[in-house]
Design an enzyme around this catalytic site. Structure first.
Site, mmCIF file in Angstrom:
data_model
loop_
_atom_site.group_PDB
_atom_site.id
_atom_site.type_symbol
_atom_site.label_atom_id
_atom_site.label_comp_id
_atom_site.label_asym_id
_atom_site.label_seq_id
_atom_site.Cartn_x
_atom_site.Cartn_y
_atom_site.Cartn_z
ATOM 1 N N ASN A 55 0.847 -1.194 0.000
ATOM 2 C CA ASN A 55 0.000 0.000 0.000
ATOM 3 C C ASN A 55 0.881 1.241 0.000
ATOM 4 O OD1 ASN A 55 0.651 -0.784 2.688
ATOM 5 N ND2 ASN A 55 -1.017 0.448 3.518
ATOM 6 N N GLU A 57 0.407 5.262 0.622
ATOM 7 C CA GLU A 57 -0.496 6.331 1.046
ATOM 8 C C GLU A 57 0.019 7.693 0.580
ATOM 9 O OE1 GLU A 57 -2.267 4.149 5.030
ATOM 10 O OE2 GLU A 57 -0.974 5.882 5.282
ATOM 11 N N CYS A 66 -3.927 0.590 -2.774
ATOM 12 C CA CYS A 66 -3.798 -0.634 -1.985
ATOM 13 C C CYS A 66 -2.667 -1.508 -2.535
ATOM 14 C CB CYS A 66 -5.086 -1.437 -2.044
ATOM 15 S SG CYS A 66 -6.526 -0.590 -1.403
ATOM 16 N N GLU A 68 -2.818 -4.653 -3.267
ATOM 17 C CA GLU A 68 -3.303 -5.545 -4.318
ATOM 18 C C GLU A 68 -3.295 -4.851 -5.675
ATOM 19 O OE1 GLU A 68 -4.635 -4.783 -1.399
ATOM 20 O OE2 GLU A 68 -6.048 -6.311 -0.711
ATOM 21 N N CYS A 100 -10.151 -4.922 -0.321
ATOM 22 C CA CYS A 100 -11.284 -3.995 -0.253
ATOM 23 C C CYS A 100 -12.152 -4.145 -1.507
ATOM 24 C CB CYS A 100 -10.784 -2.562 -0.099
ATOM 25 S SG CYS A 100 -10.149 -1.831 -1.622
ATOM 26 N N CYS A 103 -10.518 -3.138 -4.876
ATOM 27 C CA CYS A 103 -9.554 -4.130 -5.372
ATOM 28 C C CYS A 103 -10.267 -5.360 -5.925
ATOM 29 C CB CYS A 103 -8.587 -4.531 -4.265
ATOM 30 S SG CYS A 103 -7.370 -3.244 -3.904
#
Ligand SMILES: [Zn+2]
EC number: 3.5.4.5
Length: 147
Positions: A55, A57, A66, A68, A100, A103
């Site tokens: 991830n 940010e 993310c 993934e 999530c 994803c």
């Protein structure tokens, strides 16, 4: 998902054990100064190559991504389109960390795959697949003309 879906890592295929290890390593590269929630992912392609992600940010929160999707974007940008499995590693005390919704949608664009979720230095693995994680997937089956 229930406890029947939780397997021991050493019982899984060694290719999947390796995938879990790669996701755990990728998690260390997580850039997550705002949430401090590190996630790593490793994506196994049809040709057995592996692309990892973490991830990332940003101070403008919606710009981040993310682990993934990071792994998918790396693989797709190098010409990969077919995937067999993804491993996701994150640390939450009570349960595993599934992908999530965003994803799951991205994954569904490129077909079905197995999804393995675990914690760092943890032997239990939650085993599932995208069909179970995202039932009734959105897809355009007609021509692309919308009325
Ligand atoms: Zn996500």
């Amino acid at each position: 998902m229930d406890n029947e879906d939780v397997k021991k890592a050493h019982e899984l295929d060694c290719q999947i054990q390796n995938l879990l290890l790669k996701a755990t390593e990728a998690r260390e590269f997580s850039y997550s100064p705002y949430s401090n929630f590190k996630v790593g992912a490793a994506l196994l392609c049809q040709d057995d190559s592996i692309y990892t992600g973490c991830n990332v940010e940003n101070s403008s929160f919606t710009v981040g991504t993310c682990a993934e999707r990071c792994a998918y974007f790396k693989a797709i940008s190098e010409g990969k389109r077919k995937f067999k499995a993804i491993a996701i590693v994150a640390m939450q005390k009570k349960w595993f960390t599934p992908p999530c919704g965003a994803c799951r949608q991205l994954m569904s664009e490129f077909g079905q795959l197995d999804v393995y979720m675990t914690k760092p230095r943890h032997d239990d693995v939650l085993v599932s697949d995208l069909k179970r994680l995202l039932p009734y997937q959105f897809e355009v089956t007609d021509d692309k003309t919308f009325e």
